[in-house]
Design a protein around this motif. Sequence first.
Motif, mmCIF file in Angstrom:
data_model
loop_
_atom_site.group_PDB
_atom_site.id
_atom_site.type_symbol
_atom_site.label_atom_id
_atom_site.label_comp_id
_atom_site.label_asym_id
_atom_site.label_seq_id
_atom_site.Cartn_x
_atom_site.Cartn_y
_atom_site.Cartn_z
ATOM 1 N N PRO A 57 -4.448 9.362 5.976
ATOM 2 C CA PRO A 57 -3.943 9.852 4.690
ATOM 3 C C PRO A 57 -2.540 9.334 4.385
ATOM 4 O O PRO A 57 -1.706 9.229 5.274
ATOM 5 C CB PRO A 57 -3.937 11.375 4.876
ATOM 6 N N SER A 58 -2.323 8.992 3.130
ATOM 7 C CA SER A 58 -1.001 8.538 2.712
ATOM 8 C C SER A 58 -0.110 9.769 2.510
ATOM 9 O O SER A 58 -0.596 10.903 2.450
ATOM 10 C CB SER A 58 -1.111 7.765 1.402
ATOM 11 N N LEU A 59 1.185 9.528 2.386
ATOM 12 C CA LEU A 59 2.101 10.660 2.140
ATOM 13 C C LEU A 59 1.740 11.346 0.832
ATOM 14 O O LEU A 59 1.848 12.558 0.711
ATOM 15 C CB LEU A 59 3.551 10.165 2.122
ATOM 16 N N ARG A 60 1.318 10.555 -0.151
ATOM 17 C CA ARG A 60 0.952 11.213 -1.415
ATOM 18 C C ARG A 60 -0.344 12.010 -1.312
ATOM 19 O O ARG A 60 -0.485 13.035 -1.972
ATOM 20 C CB ARG A 60 0.947 10.268 -2.608
ATOM 21 N N GLY A 68 0.866 -1.183 0.000
ATOM 22 C CA GLY A 68 0.000 0.000 0.000
ATOM 23 C C GLY A 68 0.902 1.231 0.000
ATOM 24 O O GLY A 68 2.128 1.094 -0.059
ATOM 25 N N TYR A 69 0.278 2.401 0.056
ATOM 26 C CA TYR A 69 1.068 3.634 0.079
ATOM 27 C C TYR A 69 1.535 3.941 1.501
ATOM 28 O O TYR A 69 0.852 3.604 2.483
ATOM 29 C CB TYR A 69 0.238 4.798 -0.457
ATOM 30 N N LEU A 70 2.703 4.554 1.600
ATOM 31 C CA LEU A 70 3.245 4.916 2.917
ATOM 32 C C LEU A 70 2.402 6.028 3.542
ATOM 33 O O LEU A 70 1.910 6.916 2.850
ATOM 34 C CB LEU A 70 4.692 5.411 2.787
ATOM 35 N N HIS A 71 2.278 5.968 4.885
ATOM 36 C CA HIS A 71 1.572 7.031 5.604
ATOM 37 C C HIS A 71 2.535 7.670 6.618
ATOM 38 O O HIS A 71 3.736 7.355 6.631
ATOM 39 C CB HIS A 71 0.307 6.488 6.262
ATOM 40 N N ARG A 72 2.009 8.513 7.482
ATOM 41 C CA ARG A 72 2.876 9.255 8.408
ATOM 42 C C ARG A 72 3.666 8.332 9.340
ATOM 43 O O ARG A 72 4.785 8.628 9.717
ATOM 44 C CB ARG A 72 2.050 10.245 9.238
#
Length: 277
Positions: free
Chosen positions: A255-258, A12-16
């Motif tokens: 929320p993801s970093l993107r 998945g996408y990276l988050h905080r």
Amino acid sequence: MSDTRFAPSPTGYLHRGHAFSALFAAEAARTSGGRFVLRIEDIDQGRCRPEFADAIFEDLAWLGLTWEKPVRRQSAHMADYRAALAKLEALGVLYKCVCTRADIKREIAAAGAAPHLSEPLYPGTCRKRAANEVADRVANGASYALRLDVAAAAAIAGPLAWRDRAAGPQTARPELLGDAVLARKDVPTSYHLAVTVDDHLQGIDLVTRGQDLFVATHLQCLLQKLLGLPTPAYHHHKLLTDPDGQRLAKRAGSPSLRDLRAAGTAATALRGDLGFG
Ligand code: GLU
């Protein structure tokens, strides 16, 4: 001098929370004059996707991080894991398990076991099963896992310890994880085995990661000892939570970093917010 790593799984996408963990590792390397290494943990090919791996590089670069090249991708190193598995096999500490998930559930329910652990331990069914029964099922094409006989392995290894920079000196108790799966019929490794082998091959002497993986270290110390590898130092860091105390990683829709980037958050602001300004 500490050589550290960040080892995300591209599922998945990276988050905080990932940003904090990556910055934590990079900072520990930088302040000690060590190397910062990245590893893509993609052995679970069913859940990992190449676009998530690409996004990891993009997001970490956006955060201002640089890392040693080439990046190690676990899926490209099955021979290393096979070699480690063969060593464990030679020690006689592995056994084939033909239990299905449903078998395991049924057995645990019957034993009324372990309410305090989030995942009940495997009850050792196939360790006790007649060897020819397991062999017949495997010969007939059954899927199987290779499990560690943790009691036998711990008896060979003797006392185990690690130094944790956050929690102090620790005695490793691998039995907390039971007879863990170390490989499957078609994949010669598991998370635990791959991490143990890779941290060594990548020259990591300080493993930094979230407190959620503290328990994994009990088993990884045992694997290090069995494989004749040194035990690195560890620093299990705090996990980020949202204002109502929920862990970020687990929270759907965090929320993801993107997402943050698209909404106009500057990388410097995020770094500052995470304590790495
Ligand atoms: N790949 C694991 C994860 O994303 C981390 C492994 C580790 O740091 O040991 O949760």
